[in-house]
Design a protein around this motif. Structure first.
Motif, PDB file in Angstrom:
ATOM      1  N   GLU A  69       0.831  -1.201   0.000  1.00 25.92           N
ATOM      2  CA  GLU A  69       0.000   0.000   0.000  1.00 25.92           C
ATOM      3  C   GLU A  69       0.870   1.257   0.000  1.00 25.92           C
ATOM      4  O   GLU A  69       1.857   1.349   0.727  1.00 25.92           O
ATOM      5  CB  GLU A  69      -0.905   0.000   1.232  1.00 25.92           C
ATOM      6  N   ILE A  70       0.478   2.257  -0.803  1.00 24.41           N
ATOM      7  CA  ILE A  70       1.211   3.520  -0.874  1.00 24.41           C
ATOM      8  C   ILE A  70       0.800   4.390   0.305  1.00 24.41           C
ATOM      9  O   ILE A  70      -0.384   4.529   0.599  1.00 24.41           O
ATOM     10  CB  ILE A  70       0.923   4.235  -2.207  1.00 24.41           C
ATOM     11  N   SER A  71       1.799   4.965   0.987  1.00 30.88           N
ATOM     12  CA  SER A  71       1.534   5.856   2.117  1.00 30.88           C
ATOM     13  C   SER A  71       2.322   7.147   1.920  1.00 30.88           C
ATOM     14  O   SER A  71       3.034   7.313   0.920  1.00 30.88           O
ATOM     15  CB  SER A  71       1.943   5.185   3.429  1.00 30.88           C
ATOM     16  N   LEU A  72       2.247   8.048   2.888  1.00 39.07           N
ATOM     17  CA  LEU A  72       2.996   9.301   2.807  1.00 39.07           C
ATOM     18  C   LEU A  72       4.499   9.071   2.944  1.00 39.07           C
ATOM     19  O   LEU A  72       5.292   9.923   2.582  1.00 39.07           O
ATOM     20  CB  LEU A  72       2.513  10.275   3.875  1.00 39.07           C
ATOM     21  N   LYS A  73       4.911   7.912   3.456  1.00 39.44           N
ATOM     22  CA  LYS A  73       6.331   7.601   3.587  1.00 39.44           C
ATOM     23  C   LYS A  73       6.917   7.042   2.292  1.00 39.44           C
ATOM     24  O   LYS A  73       8.120   6.880   2.178  1.00 39.44           O
ATOM     25  CB  LYS A  73       6.553   6.617   4.722  1.00 39.44           C
ATOM     26  N   THR A  74       6.072   6.760   1.323  1.00 39.03           N
ATOM     27  CA  THR A  74       6.538   6.289   0.018  1.00 39.03           C
ATOM     28  C   THR A  74       7.205   7.448  -0.697  1.00 39.03           C
ATOM     29  O   THR A  74       6.691   8.561  -0.716  1.00 39.03           O
ATOM     30  CB  THR A  74       5.356   5.765  -0.817  1.00 39.03           C
ATOM     31  N   ASN A  75       8.361   7.192  -1.294  1.00 41.33           N
ATOM     32  CA  ASN A  75       9.109   8.233  -1.975  1.00 41.33           C
ATOM     33  C   ASN A  75       9.024   8.092  -3.490  1.00 41.33           C
ATOM     34  O   ASN A  75       8.825   9.063  -4.199  1.00 41.33           O
ATOM     35  CB  ASN A  75      10.574   8.171  -1.530  1.00 41.33           C
ATOM     36  N   GLN A  76       9.167   6.868  -4.002  1.00 40.14           N
ATOM     37  CA  GLN A  76       9.177   6.634  -5.444  1.00 40.14           C
ATOM     38  C   GLN A  76       8.120   5.610  -5.811  1.00 40.14           C
ATOM     39  O   GLN A  76       7.941   4.613  -5.117  1.00 40.14           O
ATOM     40  CB  GLN A  76      10.547   6.134  -5.870  1.00 40.14           C
ATOM     41  N   ILE A  77       7.445   5.854  -6.932  1.00 40.01           N
ATOM     42  CA  ILE A  77       6.434   4.937  -7.440  1.00 40.01           C
ATOM     43  C   ILE A  77       6.789   4.618  -8.884  1.00 40.01           C
ATOM     44  O   ILE A  77       7.012   5.520  -9.696  1.00 40.01           O
ATOM     45  CB  ILE A  77       5.026   5.569  -7.377  1.00 40.01           C
ATOM     46  N   ASN A  78       6.859   3.336  -9.198  1.00 41.62           N
ATOM     47  CA  ASN A  78       7.128   2.896 -10.564  1.00 41.62           C
ATOM     48  C   ASN A  78       5.819   2.422 -11.180  1.00 41.62           C
ATOM     49  O   ASN A  78       5.022   1.763 -10.515  1.00 41.62           O
ATOM     50  CB  ASN A  78       8.145   1.757 -10.573  1.00 41.62           C
ATOM     51  N   ALA A  79       5.618   2.748 -12.446  1.00 43.99           N
ATOM     52  CA  ALA A  79       4.370   2.394 -13.109  1.00 43.99           C
ATOM     53  C   ALA A  79       4.621   2.131 -14.591  1.00 43.99           C
ATOM     54  O   ALA A  79       5.648   2.521 -15.140  1.00 43.99           O
ATOM     55  CB  ALA A  79       3.358   3.520 -12.946  1.00 43.99           C
ATOM     56  N   ILE A  80       3.663   1.439 -15.209  1.00 42.56           N
ATOM     57  CA  ILE A  80       3.725   1.193 -16.651  1.00 42.56           C
ATOM     58  C   ILE A  80       2.431   1.669 -17.296  1.00 42.56           C
ATOM     59  O   ILE A  80       1.405   1.792 -16.633  1.00 42.56           O
ATOM     60  CB  ILE A  80       3.951  -0.302 -16.977  1.00 42.56           C
ATOM     61  N   VAL A  81       2.501   1.928 -18.582  1.00 39.95           N
ATOM     62  CA  VAL A  81       1.334   2.362 -19.348  1.00 39.95           C
ATOM     63  C   VAL A  81       0.540   1.130 -19.764  1.00 39.95           C
ATOM     64  O   VAL A  81       1.079   0.224 -20.396  1.00 39.95           O
ATOM     65  CB  VAL A  81       1.769   3.170 -20.590  1.00 39.95           C
ATOM     66  N   LYS A  82      -0.725   1.096 -19.413  1.00 46.75           N
ATOM     67  CA  LYS A  82      -1.614   0.015 -19.837  1.00 46.75           C
ATOM     68  C   LYS A  82      -2.369   0.395 -21.114  1.00 46.75           C
ATOM     69  O   LYS A  82      -2.624  -0.437 -21.960  1.00 46.75           O
ATOM     70  CB  LYS A  82      -2.626  -0.328 -18.732  1.00 46.75           C
ATOM     71  N   LYS A  83      -2.765   1.683 -21.201  1.00 51.11           N
ATOM     72  CA  LYS A  83      -3.483   2.158 -22.382  1.00 51.11           C
ATOM     73  C   LYS A  83      -2.983   3.561 -22.690  1.00 51.11           C
ATOM     74  O   LYS A  83      -2.949   4.415 -21.816  1.00 51.11           O
ATOM     75  CB  LYS A  83      -4.982   2.182 -22.095  1.00 51.11           C
ATOM     76  N   GLU A  84      -2.571   3.760 -23.935  1.00 55.27           N
ATOM     77  CA  GLU A  84      -2.025   5.048 -24.342  1.00 55.27           C
ATOM     78  C   GLU A  84      -3.150   6.013 -24.687  1.00 55.27           C
ATOM     79  O   GLU A  84      -4.174   5.627 -25.229  1.00 55.27           O
ATOM     80  CB  GLU A  84      -1.102   4.849 -25.542  1.00 55.27           C
ATOM     81  N   GLY A  85      -2.929   7.295 -24.385  1.00 52.65           N
ATOM     82  CA  GLY A  85      -3.928   8.323 -24.648  1.00 52.65           C
ATOM     83  C   GLY A  85      -3.755   8.955 -26.013  1.00 52.65           C
ATOM     84  O   GLY A  85      -3.107   8.399 -26.908  1.00 52.65           O
ATOM     85  N   SER A  86      -4.307  10.168 -26.172  1.00 55.23           N
ATOM     86  CA  SER A  86      -4.276  10.846 -27.465  1.00 55.23           C
ATOM     87  C   SER A  86      -2.861  11.312 -27.827  1.00 55.23           C
ATOM     88  O   SER A  86      -2.469  11.262 -28.985  1.00 55.23           O
ATOM     89  CB  SER A  86      -5.233  12.037 -27.449  1.00 55.23           C
ATOM     90  N   THR A  87      -2.089  11.767 -26.843  1.00 51.85           N
ATOM     91  CA  THR A  87      -0.705  12.169 -27.085  1.00 51.85           C
ATOM     92  C   THR A  87       0.182  10.936 -27.027  1.00 51.85           C
ATOM     93  O   THR A  87       0.114  10.173 -26.078  1.00 51.85           O
ATOM     94  CB  THR A  87      -0.232  13.172 -26.017  1.00 51.85           C
ATOM     95  N   LYS A  88       1.003  10.740 -28.034  1.00 50.80           N
ATOM     96  CA  LYS A  88       1.884   9.569 -28.070  1.00 50.80           C
ATOM     97  C   LYS A  88       2.946   9.675 -26.987  1.00 50.80           C
ATOM     98  O   LYS A  88       3.428  10.766 -26.674  1.00 50.80           O
ATOM     99  CB  LYS A  88       2.561   9.436 -29.447  1.00 50.80           C
ATOM    100  N   PHE A  89       3.323   8.530 -26.426  1.00 49.28           N
ATOM    101  CA  PHE A  89       4.276   8.476 -25.311  1.00 49.28           C
ATOM    102  C   PHE A  89       5.648   9.008 -25.707  1.00 49.28           C
ATOM    103  O   PHE A  89       6.306   9.695 -24.934  1.00 49.28           O
ATOM    104  CB  PHE A  89       4.384   7.038 -24.781  1.00 49.28           C
TER     105      PHE A  89
END
Length: 132
Positions: free
Chosen positions: A95-115
């Motif tokens: 679980e993410i809390s206020l003590k979390t400093n870095q969050i890693n994520a990936i794109v599941k669905k791309e939007g109108s602007t290309k990545f």
């Protein structure tokens, strides 16, 4: 402050935010990209990992945002290959809390602007700040 690294096909878009909408979300959950940054309108992003200020990683399957001291053998969270060795390691919950400093994520669905365009804009912005 959260440092969020969003990656897609080997490229990374970095965002820093004070917004706390991610607090309470878990590793593996999805969220809308426009909640994070206006450039990510239409994107769906999945949280893949976290770490706190001292670099202790968050692990999927560990409940809550707090520390867990676990006895581990070689595998996820421990890289010591000596035969028969088990070590007690500190890990953080998913679980993410206020003590979390870095969050890693990936794109599941791309939007109108290309990545690729988002990453190119960010690189130009970094070059301007380095020369100033």
């Amino acid at each position: 402050m959260f440092k969020i690294n969003i990656s897609n096909k080997g490229k990374t878009y970095k965002v820093e935010t004070e917004d706390e909408f991610l607090v309470g979300k878990n590793i593996g959950e999805n969220f809308e990209g426009d909640q994070l940054d206006d450039n990510l309108k239409g994107y769906v992003v999945e949280i893949t990992g976290t770490s706190d200020l001292s670099g202790i990683p968050g692990f999927k399957g560990l409940t809550g945002p707090g520390y867990h001291r676990r006895l581990l053998k070689y595998g996820k969270g421990m890289k010591d290959r000596r035969k028969g060795i088990r070590l007690r390691k500190t890990q953080r919950g998913e679980e993410i809390s206020l003590k979390t400093n870095q969050i890693n994520a990936i794109v599941k669905k791309e939007g109108s602007t290309k990545f690729d365009k988002l990453v190119a804009k960010e690189e130009v912005k970094e070059e301007k700040t380095e020369t100033a």
